[in-house]
Design a protein around this motif. Structure first.
Motif, short mmCIF file in Angstrom:
data_model
loop_
_atom_site.label_atom_id
_atom_site.label_comp_id
_atom_site.label_asym_id
_atom_site.label_seq_id
_atom_site.Cartn_x
_atom_site.Cartn_y
_atom_site.Cartn_z
N PRO A 1 -16.79 -47.28 14.65
CA PRO A 1 -15.67 -47.88 15.38
C PRO A 1 -15.74 -47.46 16.84
CG PRO A 1 -14.92 -46.11 13.93
CD PRO A 1 -16.38 -46.26 13.68
N ALA A 2 -15.26 -48.33 17.74
CA ALA A 2 -15.33 -48.01 19.17
C ALA A 2 -14.45 -46.80 19.50
CB ALA A 2 -14.90 -49.22 19.99
N ASN A 3 -13.28 -46.77 18.90
CA ASN A 3 -12.36 -45.67 19.18
C ASN A 3 -12.14 -44.79 17.96
OD1 ASN A 3 -12.01 -46.31 21.83
ND2 ASN A 3 -10.23 -47.61 21.46
N LEU A 4 -12.17 -43.48 18.22
CA LEU A 4 -11.98 -42.54 17.13
C LEU A 4 -10.75 -41.70 17.39
CD1 LEU A 4 -15.64 -41.22 16.91
CD2 LEU A 4 -14.51 -42.77 15.31
N LEU A 5 -10.24 -41.10 16.34
CA LEU A 5 -9.14 -40.15 16.47
C LEU A 5 -9.69 -38.76 16.27
CD1 LEU A 5 -6.19 -41.67 14.41
CD2 LEU A 5 -6.27 -41.23 16.88
N GLY A 6 -9.57 -37.92 17.30
CA GLY A 6 -10.10 -36.56 17.18
C GLY A 6 -9.96 -35.84 18.49
N ASP A 7 -10.71 -34.73 18.60
CA ASP A 7 -10.63 -33.93 19.80
C ASP A 7 -11.90 -34.12 20.65
OD1 ASP A 7 -10.49 -31.96 21.75
OD2 ASP A 7 -9.41 -30.57 20.44
N PRO A 8 -11.82 -34.99 21.66
CA PRO A 8 -13.02 -35.29 22.43
C PRO A 8 -13.54 -34.08 23.23
CG PRO A 8 -11.10 -36.31 23.44
CD PRO A 8 -10.65 -35.75 22.13
N VAL A 9 -12.61 -33.16 23.58
CA VAL A 9 -13.03 -32.02 24.39
C VAL A 9 -13.92 -31.08 23.57
CG1 VAL A 9 -12.22 -30.02 25.70
CG2 VAL A 9 -10.99 -32.19 25.83
#
Ligand code: ADP
Length: 315
Positions: free
Chosen positions: A49-57
């Motif tokens: 998926p193009a967008n994910l839910l999580g901690d990008p940092v």
């Protein structure tokens, strides 16, 4: 490290664009890789998926450690950064593979320990503290995954890790960022591949687009473009036609052939033509381009043309 151990690191959960995140790191490390004449490639699987839910940092921190190490320990060949969906739908597998020095088999386990380096000459030659992988392992664990390595001395190393991240379903239906344009219509964020051999032109287009929603990836010639095209998911290609190694006509033809073989719908390709001559335009369309813009491209014209591919009805 002690903060993680004391449980003092909280993971964020927010929506982020994976391609954008990886691209940011690659563009920073690309400079270093270039200096060493090592290729730095990314490969984001089309089924993610193009967008994910999580901690990008935190994700960035792990990728930065692994990519930084890969560049440090590689003097020739290439580094490949890839991401794909694990068979278990909520896990994503990231891989950083290099063709560098490699690690002795008996050291493979201990490199994840604190202050551990594969051999005593490492600090002298490459610097470092031996903490990067220990921190990465803990962060990956925190994100619900695992990290592992395969390596052969003299041939290279492949680090893989998994993280538990869901697709962001709250975004637009296909998980893309978007901006309302007017009633009932939205401008979607596009992943764009810009193909141009001139660094000045690439920089110029990048400047034109710095305030836009879209993500820009670059290729220097047709061959480079085709390689990137096969490995990533682009919504639009901006293609210069005159280039060394492989020109835009040939690149467009092989992209179209590849799409047809794979049964993938044609990705819009906008040709940058040197003249607005009819024959020139026809030649681009015959090669398979969707559209054309005469060079030198003006900012307003480019932005508006891209927008025409990004605007959709919001229902
Ligand atoms: P540092 O890089 O600061 O020494 P790390 O924990 O990141 O610490 O790495 C530990 C050790 O693992 C490194 O010193 C090196 O010996 C080995 N290592 C890590 N990544 C690679 C790689 N891509 N290729 C070869 N050796 C590596």
């Amino acid at each position: 490290l002690s903060k993680i151990e004391a449980g003092r690191i909280d993971l964020e959960e927010r929506s982020f664009n994976l391609m954008e995140e990886v691209e940011k790191i690659i563009s920073i490390y690309g400079v270093r890789a270039n200096e060493k004449k090592v290729k730095l490639l990314k490969c984001i699987s089309k089924n993610l998926p193009a967008n994910l839910l999580g901690d990008p940092v935190r994700l960035r921190q792990v990728l930065v450690n692994l990519i930084g190490n890969a560049i440090k320990f590689t003097d020739k060949g290439e580094i490949r950064v890839s991401a794909e969906r694990a068979p278990d739908d909520e896990m994503i597998i990231f891989t950083v593979a290099d063709s560098g020095t490699g690690i002795a088999q008996d050291k493979l386990e201990s490199i994840f320990d604190e202050f551990s380096q594969a051999d005593s000459s490492t600090t002298r030659r490459y610097g470092g503290t031996g903490l990067g992988l220990a921190i990465s392992r803990k962060l990956v664990k925190l994100m619900g995954g695992e990290i592992s390595v395969k390596s052969e001395l003299g041939k290279g190393s492949t680090f893989s890790f998994t993280v538990r991240m869901k697709a962001d379903a709250v975004e637009a239906a296909d998980g893309k960022k978007e901006k309302a344009v007017d009633e009932g219509r939205v401008e979607r964020a596009l992943n764009i591949l810009l193909v141009d051999d001139s660094e000045d032109n690439r920089l110029l287009i990048m400047t034109f687009m710095k305030d836009s929603l879209h993500t820009l990836d670059m290729a220097e010639n047709g061959e480079d473009a085709f390689e990137k095209f096969m490995m990533n998911k682009y919504d639009l290609v901006l293609m210069d036609m005159q280039m060394p190694v492989m020109d835009g006509y040939e690149a467009t033809r092989i992209i179209r052939r590849w799409e047809h073989d794979k049964n993938i719908a044609d990705t819009p390709i906008i040709a940058f033509t040197a003249h607005a001559l009819r024959e020139e335009v026809q030649k681009c369309l015959n090669a398979g381009c969707t559209d054309h813009l005469a060079k030198p491209v003006k900012k307003k014209e480019l932005i508006e043309r891209i927008r025409s591919y990004a605007i959709q009805s919001s229902v």
